[in-house]
Design an enzyme around this catalytic site. Structure first.
Site, PDB file in Angstrom:
ATOM      1  N   TYR A 147       4.037   4.854  11.423  1.00  0.00           N
ATOM      2  CA  TYR A 147       4.388   3.450  11.680  1.00  0.00           C
ATOM      3  C   TYR A 147       5.267   2.798  10.616  1.00  0.00           C
ATOM      4  CZ  TYR A 147       0.164   2.994   8.803  1.00  0.00           C
ATOM      5  OH  TYR A 147      -0.765   3.115   7.806  1.00  0.00           O
ATOM      6  N   ARG A 160       0.862  -1.174   0.000  1.00  0.00           N
ATOM      7  CA  ARG A 160       0.000   0.000   0.000  1.00  0.00           C
ATOM      8  C   ARG A 160       0.901   1.228   0.000  1.00  0.00           C
ATOM      9  NH1 ARG A 160      -1.210   2.415   4.628  1.00  0.00           N
ATOM     10  NH2 ARG A 160      -1.674   0.695   6.021  1.00  0.00           N
ATOM     11  N   HIS A 184      -3.603   4.268   4.747  1.00  0.00           N
ATOM     12  CA  HIS A 184      -4.693   3.288   4.863  1.00  0.00           C
ATOM     13  C   HIS A 184      -5.994   3.901   4.359  1.00  0.00           C
ATOM     14  CE1 HIS A 184      -7.467   0.347   6.420  1.00  0.00           C
ATOM     15  NE2 HIS A 184      -8.083   1.298   7.106  1.00  0.00           N
TER      16      HIS A 184
END
Ligand SMILES: Cc1ncc(C[n+]2csc(CCOP(=O)(O)OP(=O)(O)O)c2C)c(N)n1
Ligand SMILES: Cc1ncc(C[n+]2csc(CCOP(=O)(O)OP(=O)(O)O)c2C)c(N)n1
Ligand SMILES: [Mg+2]
Ligand SMILES: [Mg+2]
Lengths: 327, 364, 327, 364
Positions: B271, B258, B262
């Site tokens: 993160y 990705r 998100h």
């Protein structure tokens, strides 16, 4: 006309609907070869084959989730949860998809499907085999919840449920599966979903119940009649969407009402009905609407069940209290 | 045959085209005509431009939450392109590319993300289910659809998409087991984009690959380079042919990344590192297919630029329309709850209209 | 004393309870490293380590099911469901075990644990991100259901929930996570579970609400006051077991009541409260208890939300109607 | 080492003692002292006698529904016997043998099946959870317990039991995945007794073995002859040692057979043949261990007969007591709902007592 018990009436409804419409398929745990642990689906695999009456892996979420797909792709799945206590692994599928697909897709995908299961206490069963939790389902917008109380109704209501374009939760009062027989026509007939039945007319008090509790309620009505009182008895039949019209009409006439149910009292179906009646018949109420219900506890194992389940006497006592209120 | 040769337990990953657009596995290069390859490239480009635009609108406050598919265009388009028109697609929420391939109109997609259920009302002949948000729950719908296809004796198959995180959900396991037990014709496409929001794939499960989860169900499984559209196509085609001929379901793990957030509510910098992202930029599925096409002279740089501009203009124009036509009337909230409105709902709607009238009258 | 919003108050409660008692562990999807998608658990992993604040696989049934085991084995798990719409995969664990372990084992195994999640509409979110379904949980015997409406209460109630020997469902009104700040003492304090709060005394009508709806209700009360009326405002705070005493006392005084909630009307919390009030304050009621609620529909996507969610005006209108009833 | 050598993907099944009581795999015969072997035999005998008695009581109308463990005594006793006192046991409902081994009193067990929750109130030092009816749901409790043990830094381990049918439930998969991801010290003992009520194992899943499901989670798994108490012990001991030393969970598929009905409400003749049952009678775990012990002269026929009689007499005596002491007072239904009775419950209890008083007064 054959005399059938409620269980056989369910079986007959399934059989006739499967004969009528080949899109109807029936499946669940032990439903096919075995014919269901209560034998509600007995003989269906023999008559219709393994592609119409299927045994499934032990997975309730999958039973309901695949039914969503089946219904989308042109079938009419009628699935069984082995007991009401085991529908919860499927709860996410029910609330997130079964109840929502039509609305989510603005009518493009609809779910003609039925989830049926035996529910309720009084058969001295193990934990998770005696629960009644109809309000949990009735609170979910987008599904219908139906409960029969006689063999005749069971056939007519299940037939309607299967033909309904909307998903239906069909709860079967297992305590009276074999309690009594009734004439059940082999012919096609439907009982409309959403309509209550006035079983007995009366003027002093309205008694409302459904499922197995109708038995106790009928008996209580007989006791009251013996005492010279005139109870009106209503079988709710559909918990959601319930028939407020019939209920309101009755309570406007009697001014007094007792609602009887097995499920826990708090946040139960009785609360919804009392509130509706209070809203719509406020000025007609001559006593506070009353409830005789299961406790707001977990239904105890068999050695305590007799306390928990509403009995004829508890209903009689509450009805008398209500009738005597301020008179 | 591809599945057999790429056993996930041996930690094999199937690739046809490498990161520079070279065909490194010519034996398994699918036999695709030029038109199809160009259509793949164009759909991938279009998906990418839509993503970038919608994310931008969101930043401008014109758009609500959106889940971009940037970086995963080959995984979806390589797999969806093996379907026939009568086949079914059961999406999660990150399959923009696949929806475009199937002909889902832009205005519907935008209307959905813009916050109106009308966007999920598909045309009658578009066999796509609405976006499914509860993770892994849609896999069971795919199994049910495919089961019905099988019972009816058709050759329809069903493709369904889900993420790496979804493999931890009970519904994933139930769906895989059921599909295998009943040999329903389903393609399970796991878009392993390495993250479930902030949760890295390595912590999601101790299995080395997600493809090996198929072993638990007696189902064929394979890990594929998900940024290689040809590998995705070849593996999906094998699975589709198996499904159509009664061979049951397959699991394809599309190993991808990705490249965006998100959703627009997420900040991936919290993160994961820039280095990691950069290393995956080198594997960009669109860059790869573009190089291939340029090398083969299937397209020119200019054509690509023209297409991109067309796509951008189209998004702008459609989105403006959607912005203007998306308000919901109260009726719309009630109308599709049941086949026929219940008395209770009718009453609530009437009540609400009374309230609106009261407000209209200046609260008198 | 720091001024905190509701979200920070939740965070502070978690932090202090973790400091106080090392048995307290916090976990869920994206809860650890990321600190939660709303940041309710931000900084906890940094302060307490990866064995006190954990990220988990994406599996709600497992989050709740392991918490049952954790609690049995001496921990106090405080688990997060990312949104109220995603608690349903865990529904079976909640109804079949969380709510039953104490009773099933006759007190041998108890479950000091908290399941917390953001709930409710008004943030223009995707499907399944805006639901309120507190009645579903309140109908389950054996668990408690708590909803704060202010930062101060959030800290005090969550602290009580974590110290409660009983399992608590703690629903956080995400719409007002960051809506306003309040002085929230760093000191230890608890707000008792099961007690409602009379926020404003009045004599003409009782307004009962909780969670985000308190904001609209407070505003409605202000409007009514401006009109020269005297509303009493009650924050229910605990949905189950709710504080009937405080509610009954108020309604006996005012004779009129409006209940406000976001969740669907039918079989909702409002029904339970109206029924209880009708049973216990029948002779004091001067008008039918009224409800202003979400529709009995699925909460629409953002372009329709403004219709669905009770507004200040809807509350005002219903309160005026109720006050004017038969006068 | 046993797990490594018996890869379920190679369809290997681990056995130590064959059907005639011979040790066919002496290298892997666990090093058990005589006392322990005799205790195993005695517990298996006791479990069997209890089963037979309770089923008989049920036929006589004295007992409610009961789920016999007949045929599965080695699977439970071979595994539970590797536990230490501080370890945890998380049962389903068919682990009578294991409960006896741990010292669960007969009166509690009978009280439970006789329909009173008092039967699930274990003594403080008996680390057994109550019977869990919702299939596979208990596995997550086991994982949570073991996770807590790990976080607390103890060497406690947790054993949990479930059936072949349970492997289709989402909770099974979630528990396995979680246990492996967090390396919690759990022994997953799948009692594959070939049926989930009427559903044969072969239809439950397409996997050849249930043990291979461990592959999906990166967990060691093995299929064991579940009617061989020594093999069960050896495999369980290896798993227990791994768990205690931080090596995480294991899955053991005990390949066995339910020789009785699913429960006393079930008639297995409806769905399986006498021949099948007979063939499994030849593999009876008790007969096998008895032969071994007689051969080794650890016990005599007479001793066995004496024990059996003692067990039967004990059951008779305890059950009579239970029959007389199992009525529930209304208070008992309310007392344990919460740590402190809520006002609502107090009111309902008072109401009910009023009703009882009214009835007492002759409904006046
Ligand atoms: C049942 C459920 N739980 C939680 C969520 C919240 N949520 C949305 S996306 C997501 C992560 C999904 O990860 P993955 O399956 O890898 O898909 P990806 O988003 O990476 O495509 C989570 C936890 C949800 N939508 N459904
Ligand atoms: C969630 C759930 N669904 C259904 C049931 C009803 N039920 C009780 S036992 C059983 C079969 C279990 O089979 P298996 O897991 O193989 O265990 P076994 O009884 O053979 O030991 C079923 C379906 C249940 N107890 N729980
Ligand atoms: Mg992902
Ligand atoms: Mg079994």
């Amino acid at each position: 006309m054959p005399e059938l018990n409620l269980l056989k009436a369910v079986n007959l409804a399934l059989r006739q609907e499967m004969r009528r419409d080949e899109r109807v398929v029936v499946y669940g745990e032990d439903v096919g070869y075995e014919g269901g642990v209560f034998r509600a689906t007995e003989g269906l695999q023999q008559e219709f084959g393994e592609h119409r009456s299927m045994d499934t892996p032990l997975a309730e979420s999958a039973i309901v989730g695949t039914a969503v797909g089946m219904a989308i792709n042109g079938m009419i799945p009628v699935v069984e949860m082995q007991f009401g206590g085991f529908v919860y692994p499927a709860f996410n599928q029910i609330i997130s998809h079964v109840a929502r697909m039509r609305n989510r897709s603005r009518g493009r995908y609809t779910l003609p499907m039925v989830i049926r299961f035996p529910y309720g206490g009084g058969i001295r069963a193990l934990e998770h085999h005696s629960e009644s939790m109809e309000a949990l389902f009735a609170h979910i917008p987008g599904i219908k919840v139906v409960i029969p109380s006689t063999p005749y109704d069971a056939k007519g209501l299940l037939s309607s449920a299967i033909r309904s374009p909307d998903p239906v939760i069909f709860m079967e009062p297992k305590r009276i599966y074999r309690a009594f027989k009734q004439e059940v026509p082999e012919d096609d007939y439907q009982i409309p979903i959403g309509k209550a039945k006035v079983e007995q007319e009366g003027t002093d008090i309205t008694l409302i119940a459904w499922g197995a509790m109708m038995q106790e309620t009928r008996k209580a009505a007989a006791v009251l009649s013996e005492k010279g009182l005139s109870p009106e008895v209503i079988d709710l039949r559909t918990i959601s969407p319930y028939d407020s019209e019939t209920l309101v009409k009755s309570v406007k006439k009697t001014g007094r009402v007792v609602i009887v149910h097995e499920e826990p009292r708090s946040f139960g179906t009785g609360s919804e009905l009392v509130t509706m009646l209070t809203e719509k018949a406020f000025l007609y109420l001559e006593a506070p609407p009353a409830r005789v219900t299961g406790f707001s506890t977990i239904i105890p194992l068999p050695r305590g069940e007799q306390h928990y389940l509403p009995s004829t006497e508890r209903i009689v006592m509450k009805a008398l209290e209500t009738i005597q209120f301020l008179t | 045959m591809i599945f057999e040769n790429y056993n996930p337990l041996e930690e094999k990953r199937f690739q046809v085209m490498d990161e520079t657009g070279n065909i490194v596995n010519p034996d398994l290069m699918p036999n695709l005509d030029e038109k199809t390859i160009i259509r793949m490239l164009r759909t991938m480009l279009q998906a990418r431009e839509i993503d970038l635009k919608l994310v931008m609108y969101q930043r401008q406050g014109r758009m609500l939450t959106y889940a971009p598919n940037i970086g995963q265009e080959a995984a979806t388009i390589g797999s969806i392109s093996v379907l026939e028109k009568e086949d079914w697609m059961v999406p999660a929420y990150r399959e923009l590319g696949a929806m475009l391939w199937r002909g889902m109109p832009l205005d519907k997609m935008f209307t959905y993300w813009y916050g109106n259920e009308r966007g999920s009302h598909m045309a009658e002949d578009l066999k796509i289910l609405p976006v499914s948000v509860p993770i892994a729950s849609q896999l069971l719908h795919a199994v049910g659809i495919a089961w019905a296809s099988k019972l009816k004796g058709t050759t329809e198959i069903t493709i369904t998409y889900f993420g790496d995180g979804a493999t931890s959900q009970g519904d994933f396991s139930e769906a895989m087991n059921w599909a295998a037990a009943y040999q329903t014709p389903v393609l399970f496409i796991c878009q392993n984009n390495q993250f479930a929001i902030s949760m890295p794939r390595s912590k999601q499960t101790r299995a080395h690959t997600l493809a090996q989860k198929s072993v638990a169900y007696g189902m064929p499984g394979i890990q594929v380079d998900g940024n290689d559209v040809f590998a995705m196509y070849a593996a999906s085609m094998e699975a589709a042919e198996r499904a159509r001929t009664g061979g049951g379901p397959s699991l394809i793990e599309a190993y991808t990344y990705r490249m965006g957030a998100h959703t627009t509510s997420d900040d991936p910098k919290r993160y994961r590192s820039d280095e990691e992202l950069d290393s995956w930029k080198g594997k960009d599925p669109i860059a790869r297919l573009t190089k291939y096409c340029l090398n083969k002279k299937l397209v020119s740089e200019e054509e690509i630029e023209t297409w991109r501009k067309e796509y951008i203009a189209e998004v702008d124009q459609v989105f403006k329309q959607v912005e203007q036509n998306s308000d919901m009337k109260p009726e719309e909230i009630f109308e599709n709850m049941y086949s026929k409105m219940t008395p209770q709902l009718q009453e609530e709607l009437d009540d609400y209209k009374n309230y609106l009238a009261w407000k209209e009258r200046g609260q008198q």
